[in-house]
Design a protein around this motif. Sequence first.
Motif, PDB file in Angstrom:
ATOM      1  N   SER A  37       0.823  -1.397   0.025  1.00 52.17           N
ATOM      2  CA  SER A  37      -0.058  -0.038   0.187  1.00 52.17           C
ATOM      3  C   SER A  37       0.447   1.031  -0.453  1.00 52.17           C
ATOM      4  N   GLU A  38       2.324   1.388   0.782  1.00 56.03           N
ATOM      5  CA  GLU A  38       3.091   2.997   0.412  1.00 56.03           C
ATOM      6  C   GLU A  38       3.483   2.418  -0.939  1.00 56.03           C
ATOM      7  N   ASN A 133      -1.910  17.750   9.927  1.00 56.18           N
ATOM      8  CA  ASN A 133      -1.952  16.035   9.056  1.00 56.18           C
ATOM      9  C   ASN A 133      -0.606  15.746   9.341  1.00 56.18           C
ATOM     10  N   SER A 134      -0.682  14.347   8.929  1.00 54.30           N
ATOM     11  CA  SER A 134       0.767  13.453   8.978  1.00 54.30           C
ATOM     12  C   SER A 134       0.126  13.326   7.133  1.00 54.30           C
ATOM     13  N   GLY A 157       0.402  13.903   0.056  1.00 56.23           N
ATOM     14  CA  GLY A 157      -1.074  13.422   0.502  1.00 56.23           C
ATOM     15  C   GLY A 157      -1.121  12.850   2.113  1.00 56.23           C
ATOM     16  N   ASN A 158      -1.968  13.476   2.350  1.00 53.43           N
ATOM     17  CA  ASN A 158      -2.798  12.364   3.420  1.00 53.43           C
ATOM     18  C   ASN A 158      -2.356  11.107   3.507  1.00 53.43           C
ATOM     19  N   ARG A 159      -1.326  10.565   4.907  1.00 53.09           N
ATOM     20  CA  ARG A 159      -1.322   8.679   5.519  1.00 53.09           C
ATOM     21  C   ARG A 159      -2.574   8.348   5.777  1.00 53.09           C
ATOM     22  N   LEU A 162      -4.410   6.054   3.642  1.00 54.75           N
ATOM     23  CA  LEU A 162      -3.826   4.961   3.600  1.00 54.75           C
ATOM     24  C   LEU A 162      -3.428   4.322   4.919  1.00 54.75           C
ATOM     25  N   GLU A 163      -3.446   5.011   6.365  1.00 52.67           N
ATOM     26  CA  GLU A 163      -3.665   4.087   7.363  1.00 52.67           C
ATOM     27  C   GLU A 163      -5.426   3.502   7.636  1.00 52.67           C
TER      28      GLU A 163
END
Length: 462
Positions: A37-38, A133-134, A157-159, A162-163
């Motif tokens: 995904s990363e 935001n991370s 891009g906002n992680r 992804l999380e």
Amino acid sequence: MAIRSLTIRVLLVSTIWAALALVVTGVTISTLYRRGSERGFQDLLRAQLYNVINSVTVNDKAALSGSPQLGDLRFSQPQTGWYWIVEPIGEFKTAPLVSTSLGSGTLPIVSVDEVPFDFRYERFYTTKDSFGNSVEVAETEVVLDIDGRTARFRVAGNRAVLEADVNAFDRNLAIALSIFGLGGLGMNALAILFGLRPLDGARRSLEKIRAGESERLDGEFPREIMPLTTEMNALIESNRRIVERARMQVGNLAHSLKTPIAVLLNEARVLETPHSEVIRMQAEAMQSQVQSYLNRARIAAQRETVLARTDVEPTLERLIRVMRRLHAERVFTLDVDPPVLILAMEQQDVEETVGNLLENAARFAVSEVRIVVRAAPDGVSGPDAARKHWATIAVEDDGPGLEPDEIAYALKRGRRLDESKPGTGLGLSIVSEIVSEYQGTLSLSRGSLGGLKADLVLPVAT
């Protein structure tokens, strides 16, 4: 504490191994999914980065110009964590271009020393924007024209996206592995229990042998434990032959000595010499000693075998019926609890021990003789610590009873406290000897009826 059940051991080990395997599998799959995904997230940012690069140029006024259209509304909505930034660097002095989503906010830059560029002259790093935001940042530097004007391009891009994706996958993975794991453990338990069923069959066959219901291990057994059952049957058969041989030898010895001793007794009775009484007494002592040691040899030969089994209640009922015919004026009562109680003794030894006690009780009782049989509580045991199960047999009467000093005297071989009563004085000593051979105990005391109470502790067949 060691686990003594083979089934529980196998189930426990297999369950622990399966649980560990599922945990390791889940962690491994989750880690691989996160890495994938990363990489996909970085590929998305790289694609957006090159879209921005292709959309920005230097105009005639030596300023940055262009309006990248990335096809994602998040780049135009404020504080979403999705931004693009184009900043001039070096001698190129002009205003930067920033996506409307960043507004007046800022996006910190990580030093090149901390995160260097790769062979593509790209780098990815994580930082926090001014809104908390991370974000994951894709960055590169591009020369825009022949004059060497250079700009730094960044797409963030906002992680959290992804999380959230990874967490959703982990939840679904945990549910799937839990269902699979529980089903697998259930099937594993069924397979183990099914595989170990022949051992239960062998155990039940051994229990039947110990209970006297069978003489060998019967049944169809798997190839793996067939040698064990074969050897067990051979051992049981060998043990049976040894017992039978011992019984035969004891019987032969008894018959070979019985006649000479009987001849001596008869001759002593008809002789009228001063020594005839001595001869008679010594012959009777020989007869008693021979019988005693023959009994010991016979008991030692079969005491620890699975063949010595006696059902208590019917055996004692037969003795009671005989005593009622011999002593009709006495009342004999029998109380056995539990009714199905099997002693690990030969029937003739049970009859001889209890019969001697009954005979003594009937001889001295006024009107009543009582027998009470109980499974011994946990606190009662014989001298053999290896045994775990015992029974108590109490025989008491309502006669005069004995004092403590008289009890010790009465247990000696040939001792009689009342010479007016018939008997040889050997009864209690014979009982004591037989009981001791079975690792049991005999004790005398005053009973609840007022007379003598004899307590036997005898081994129970399990």
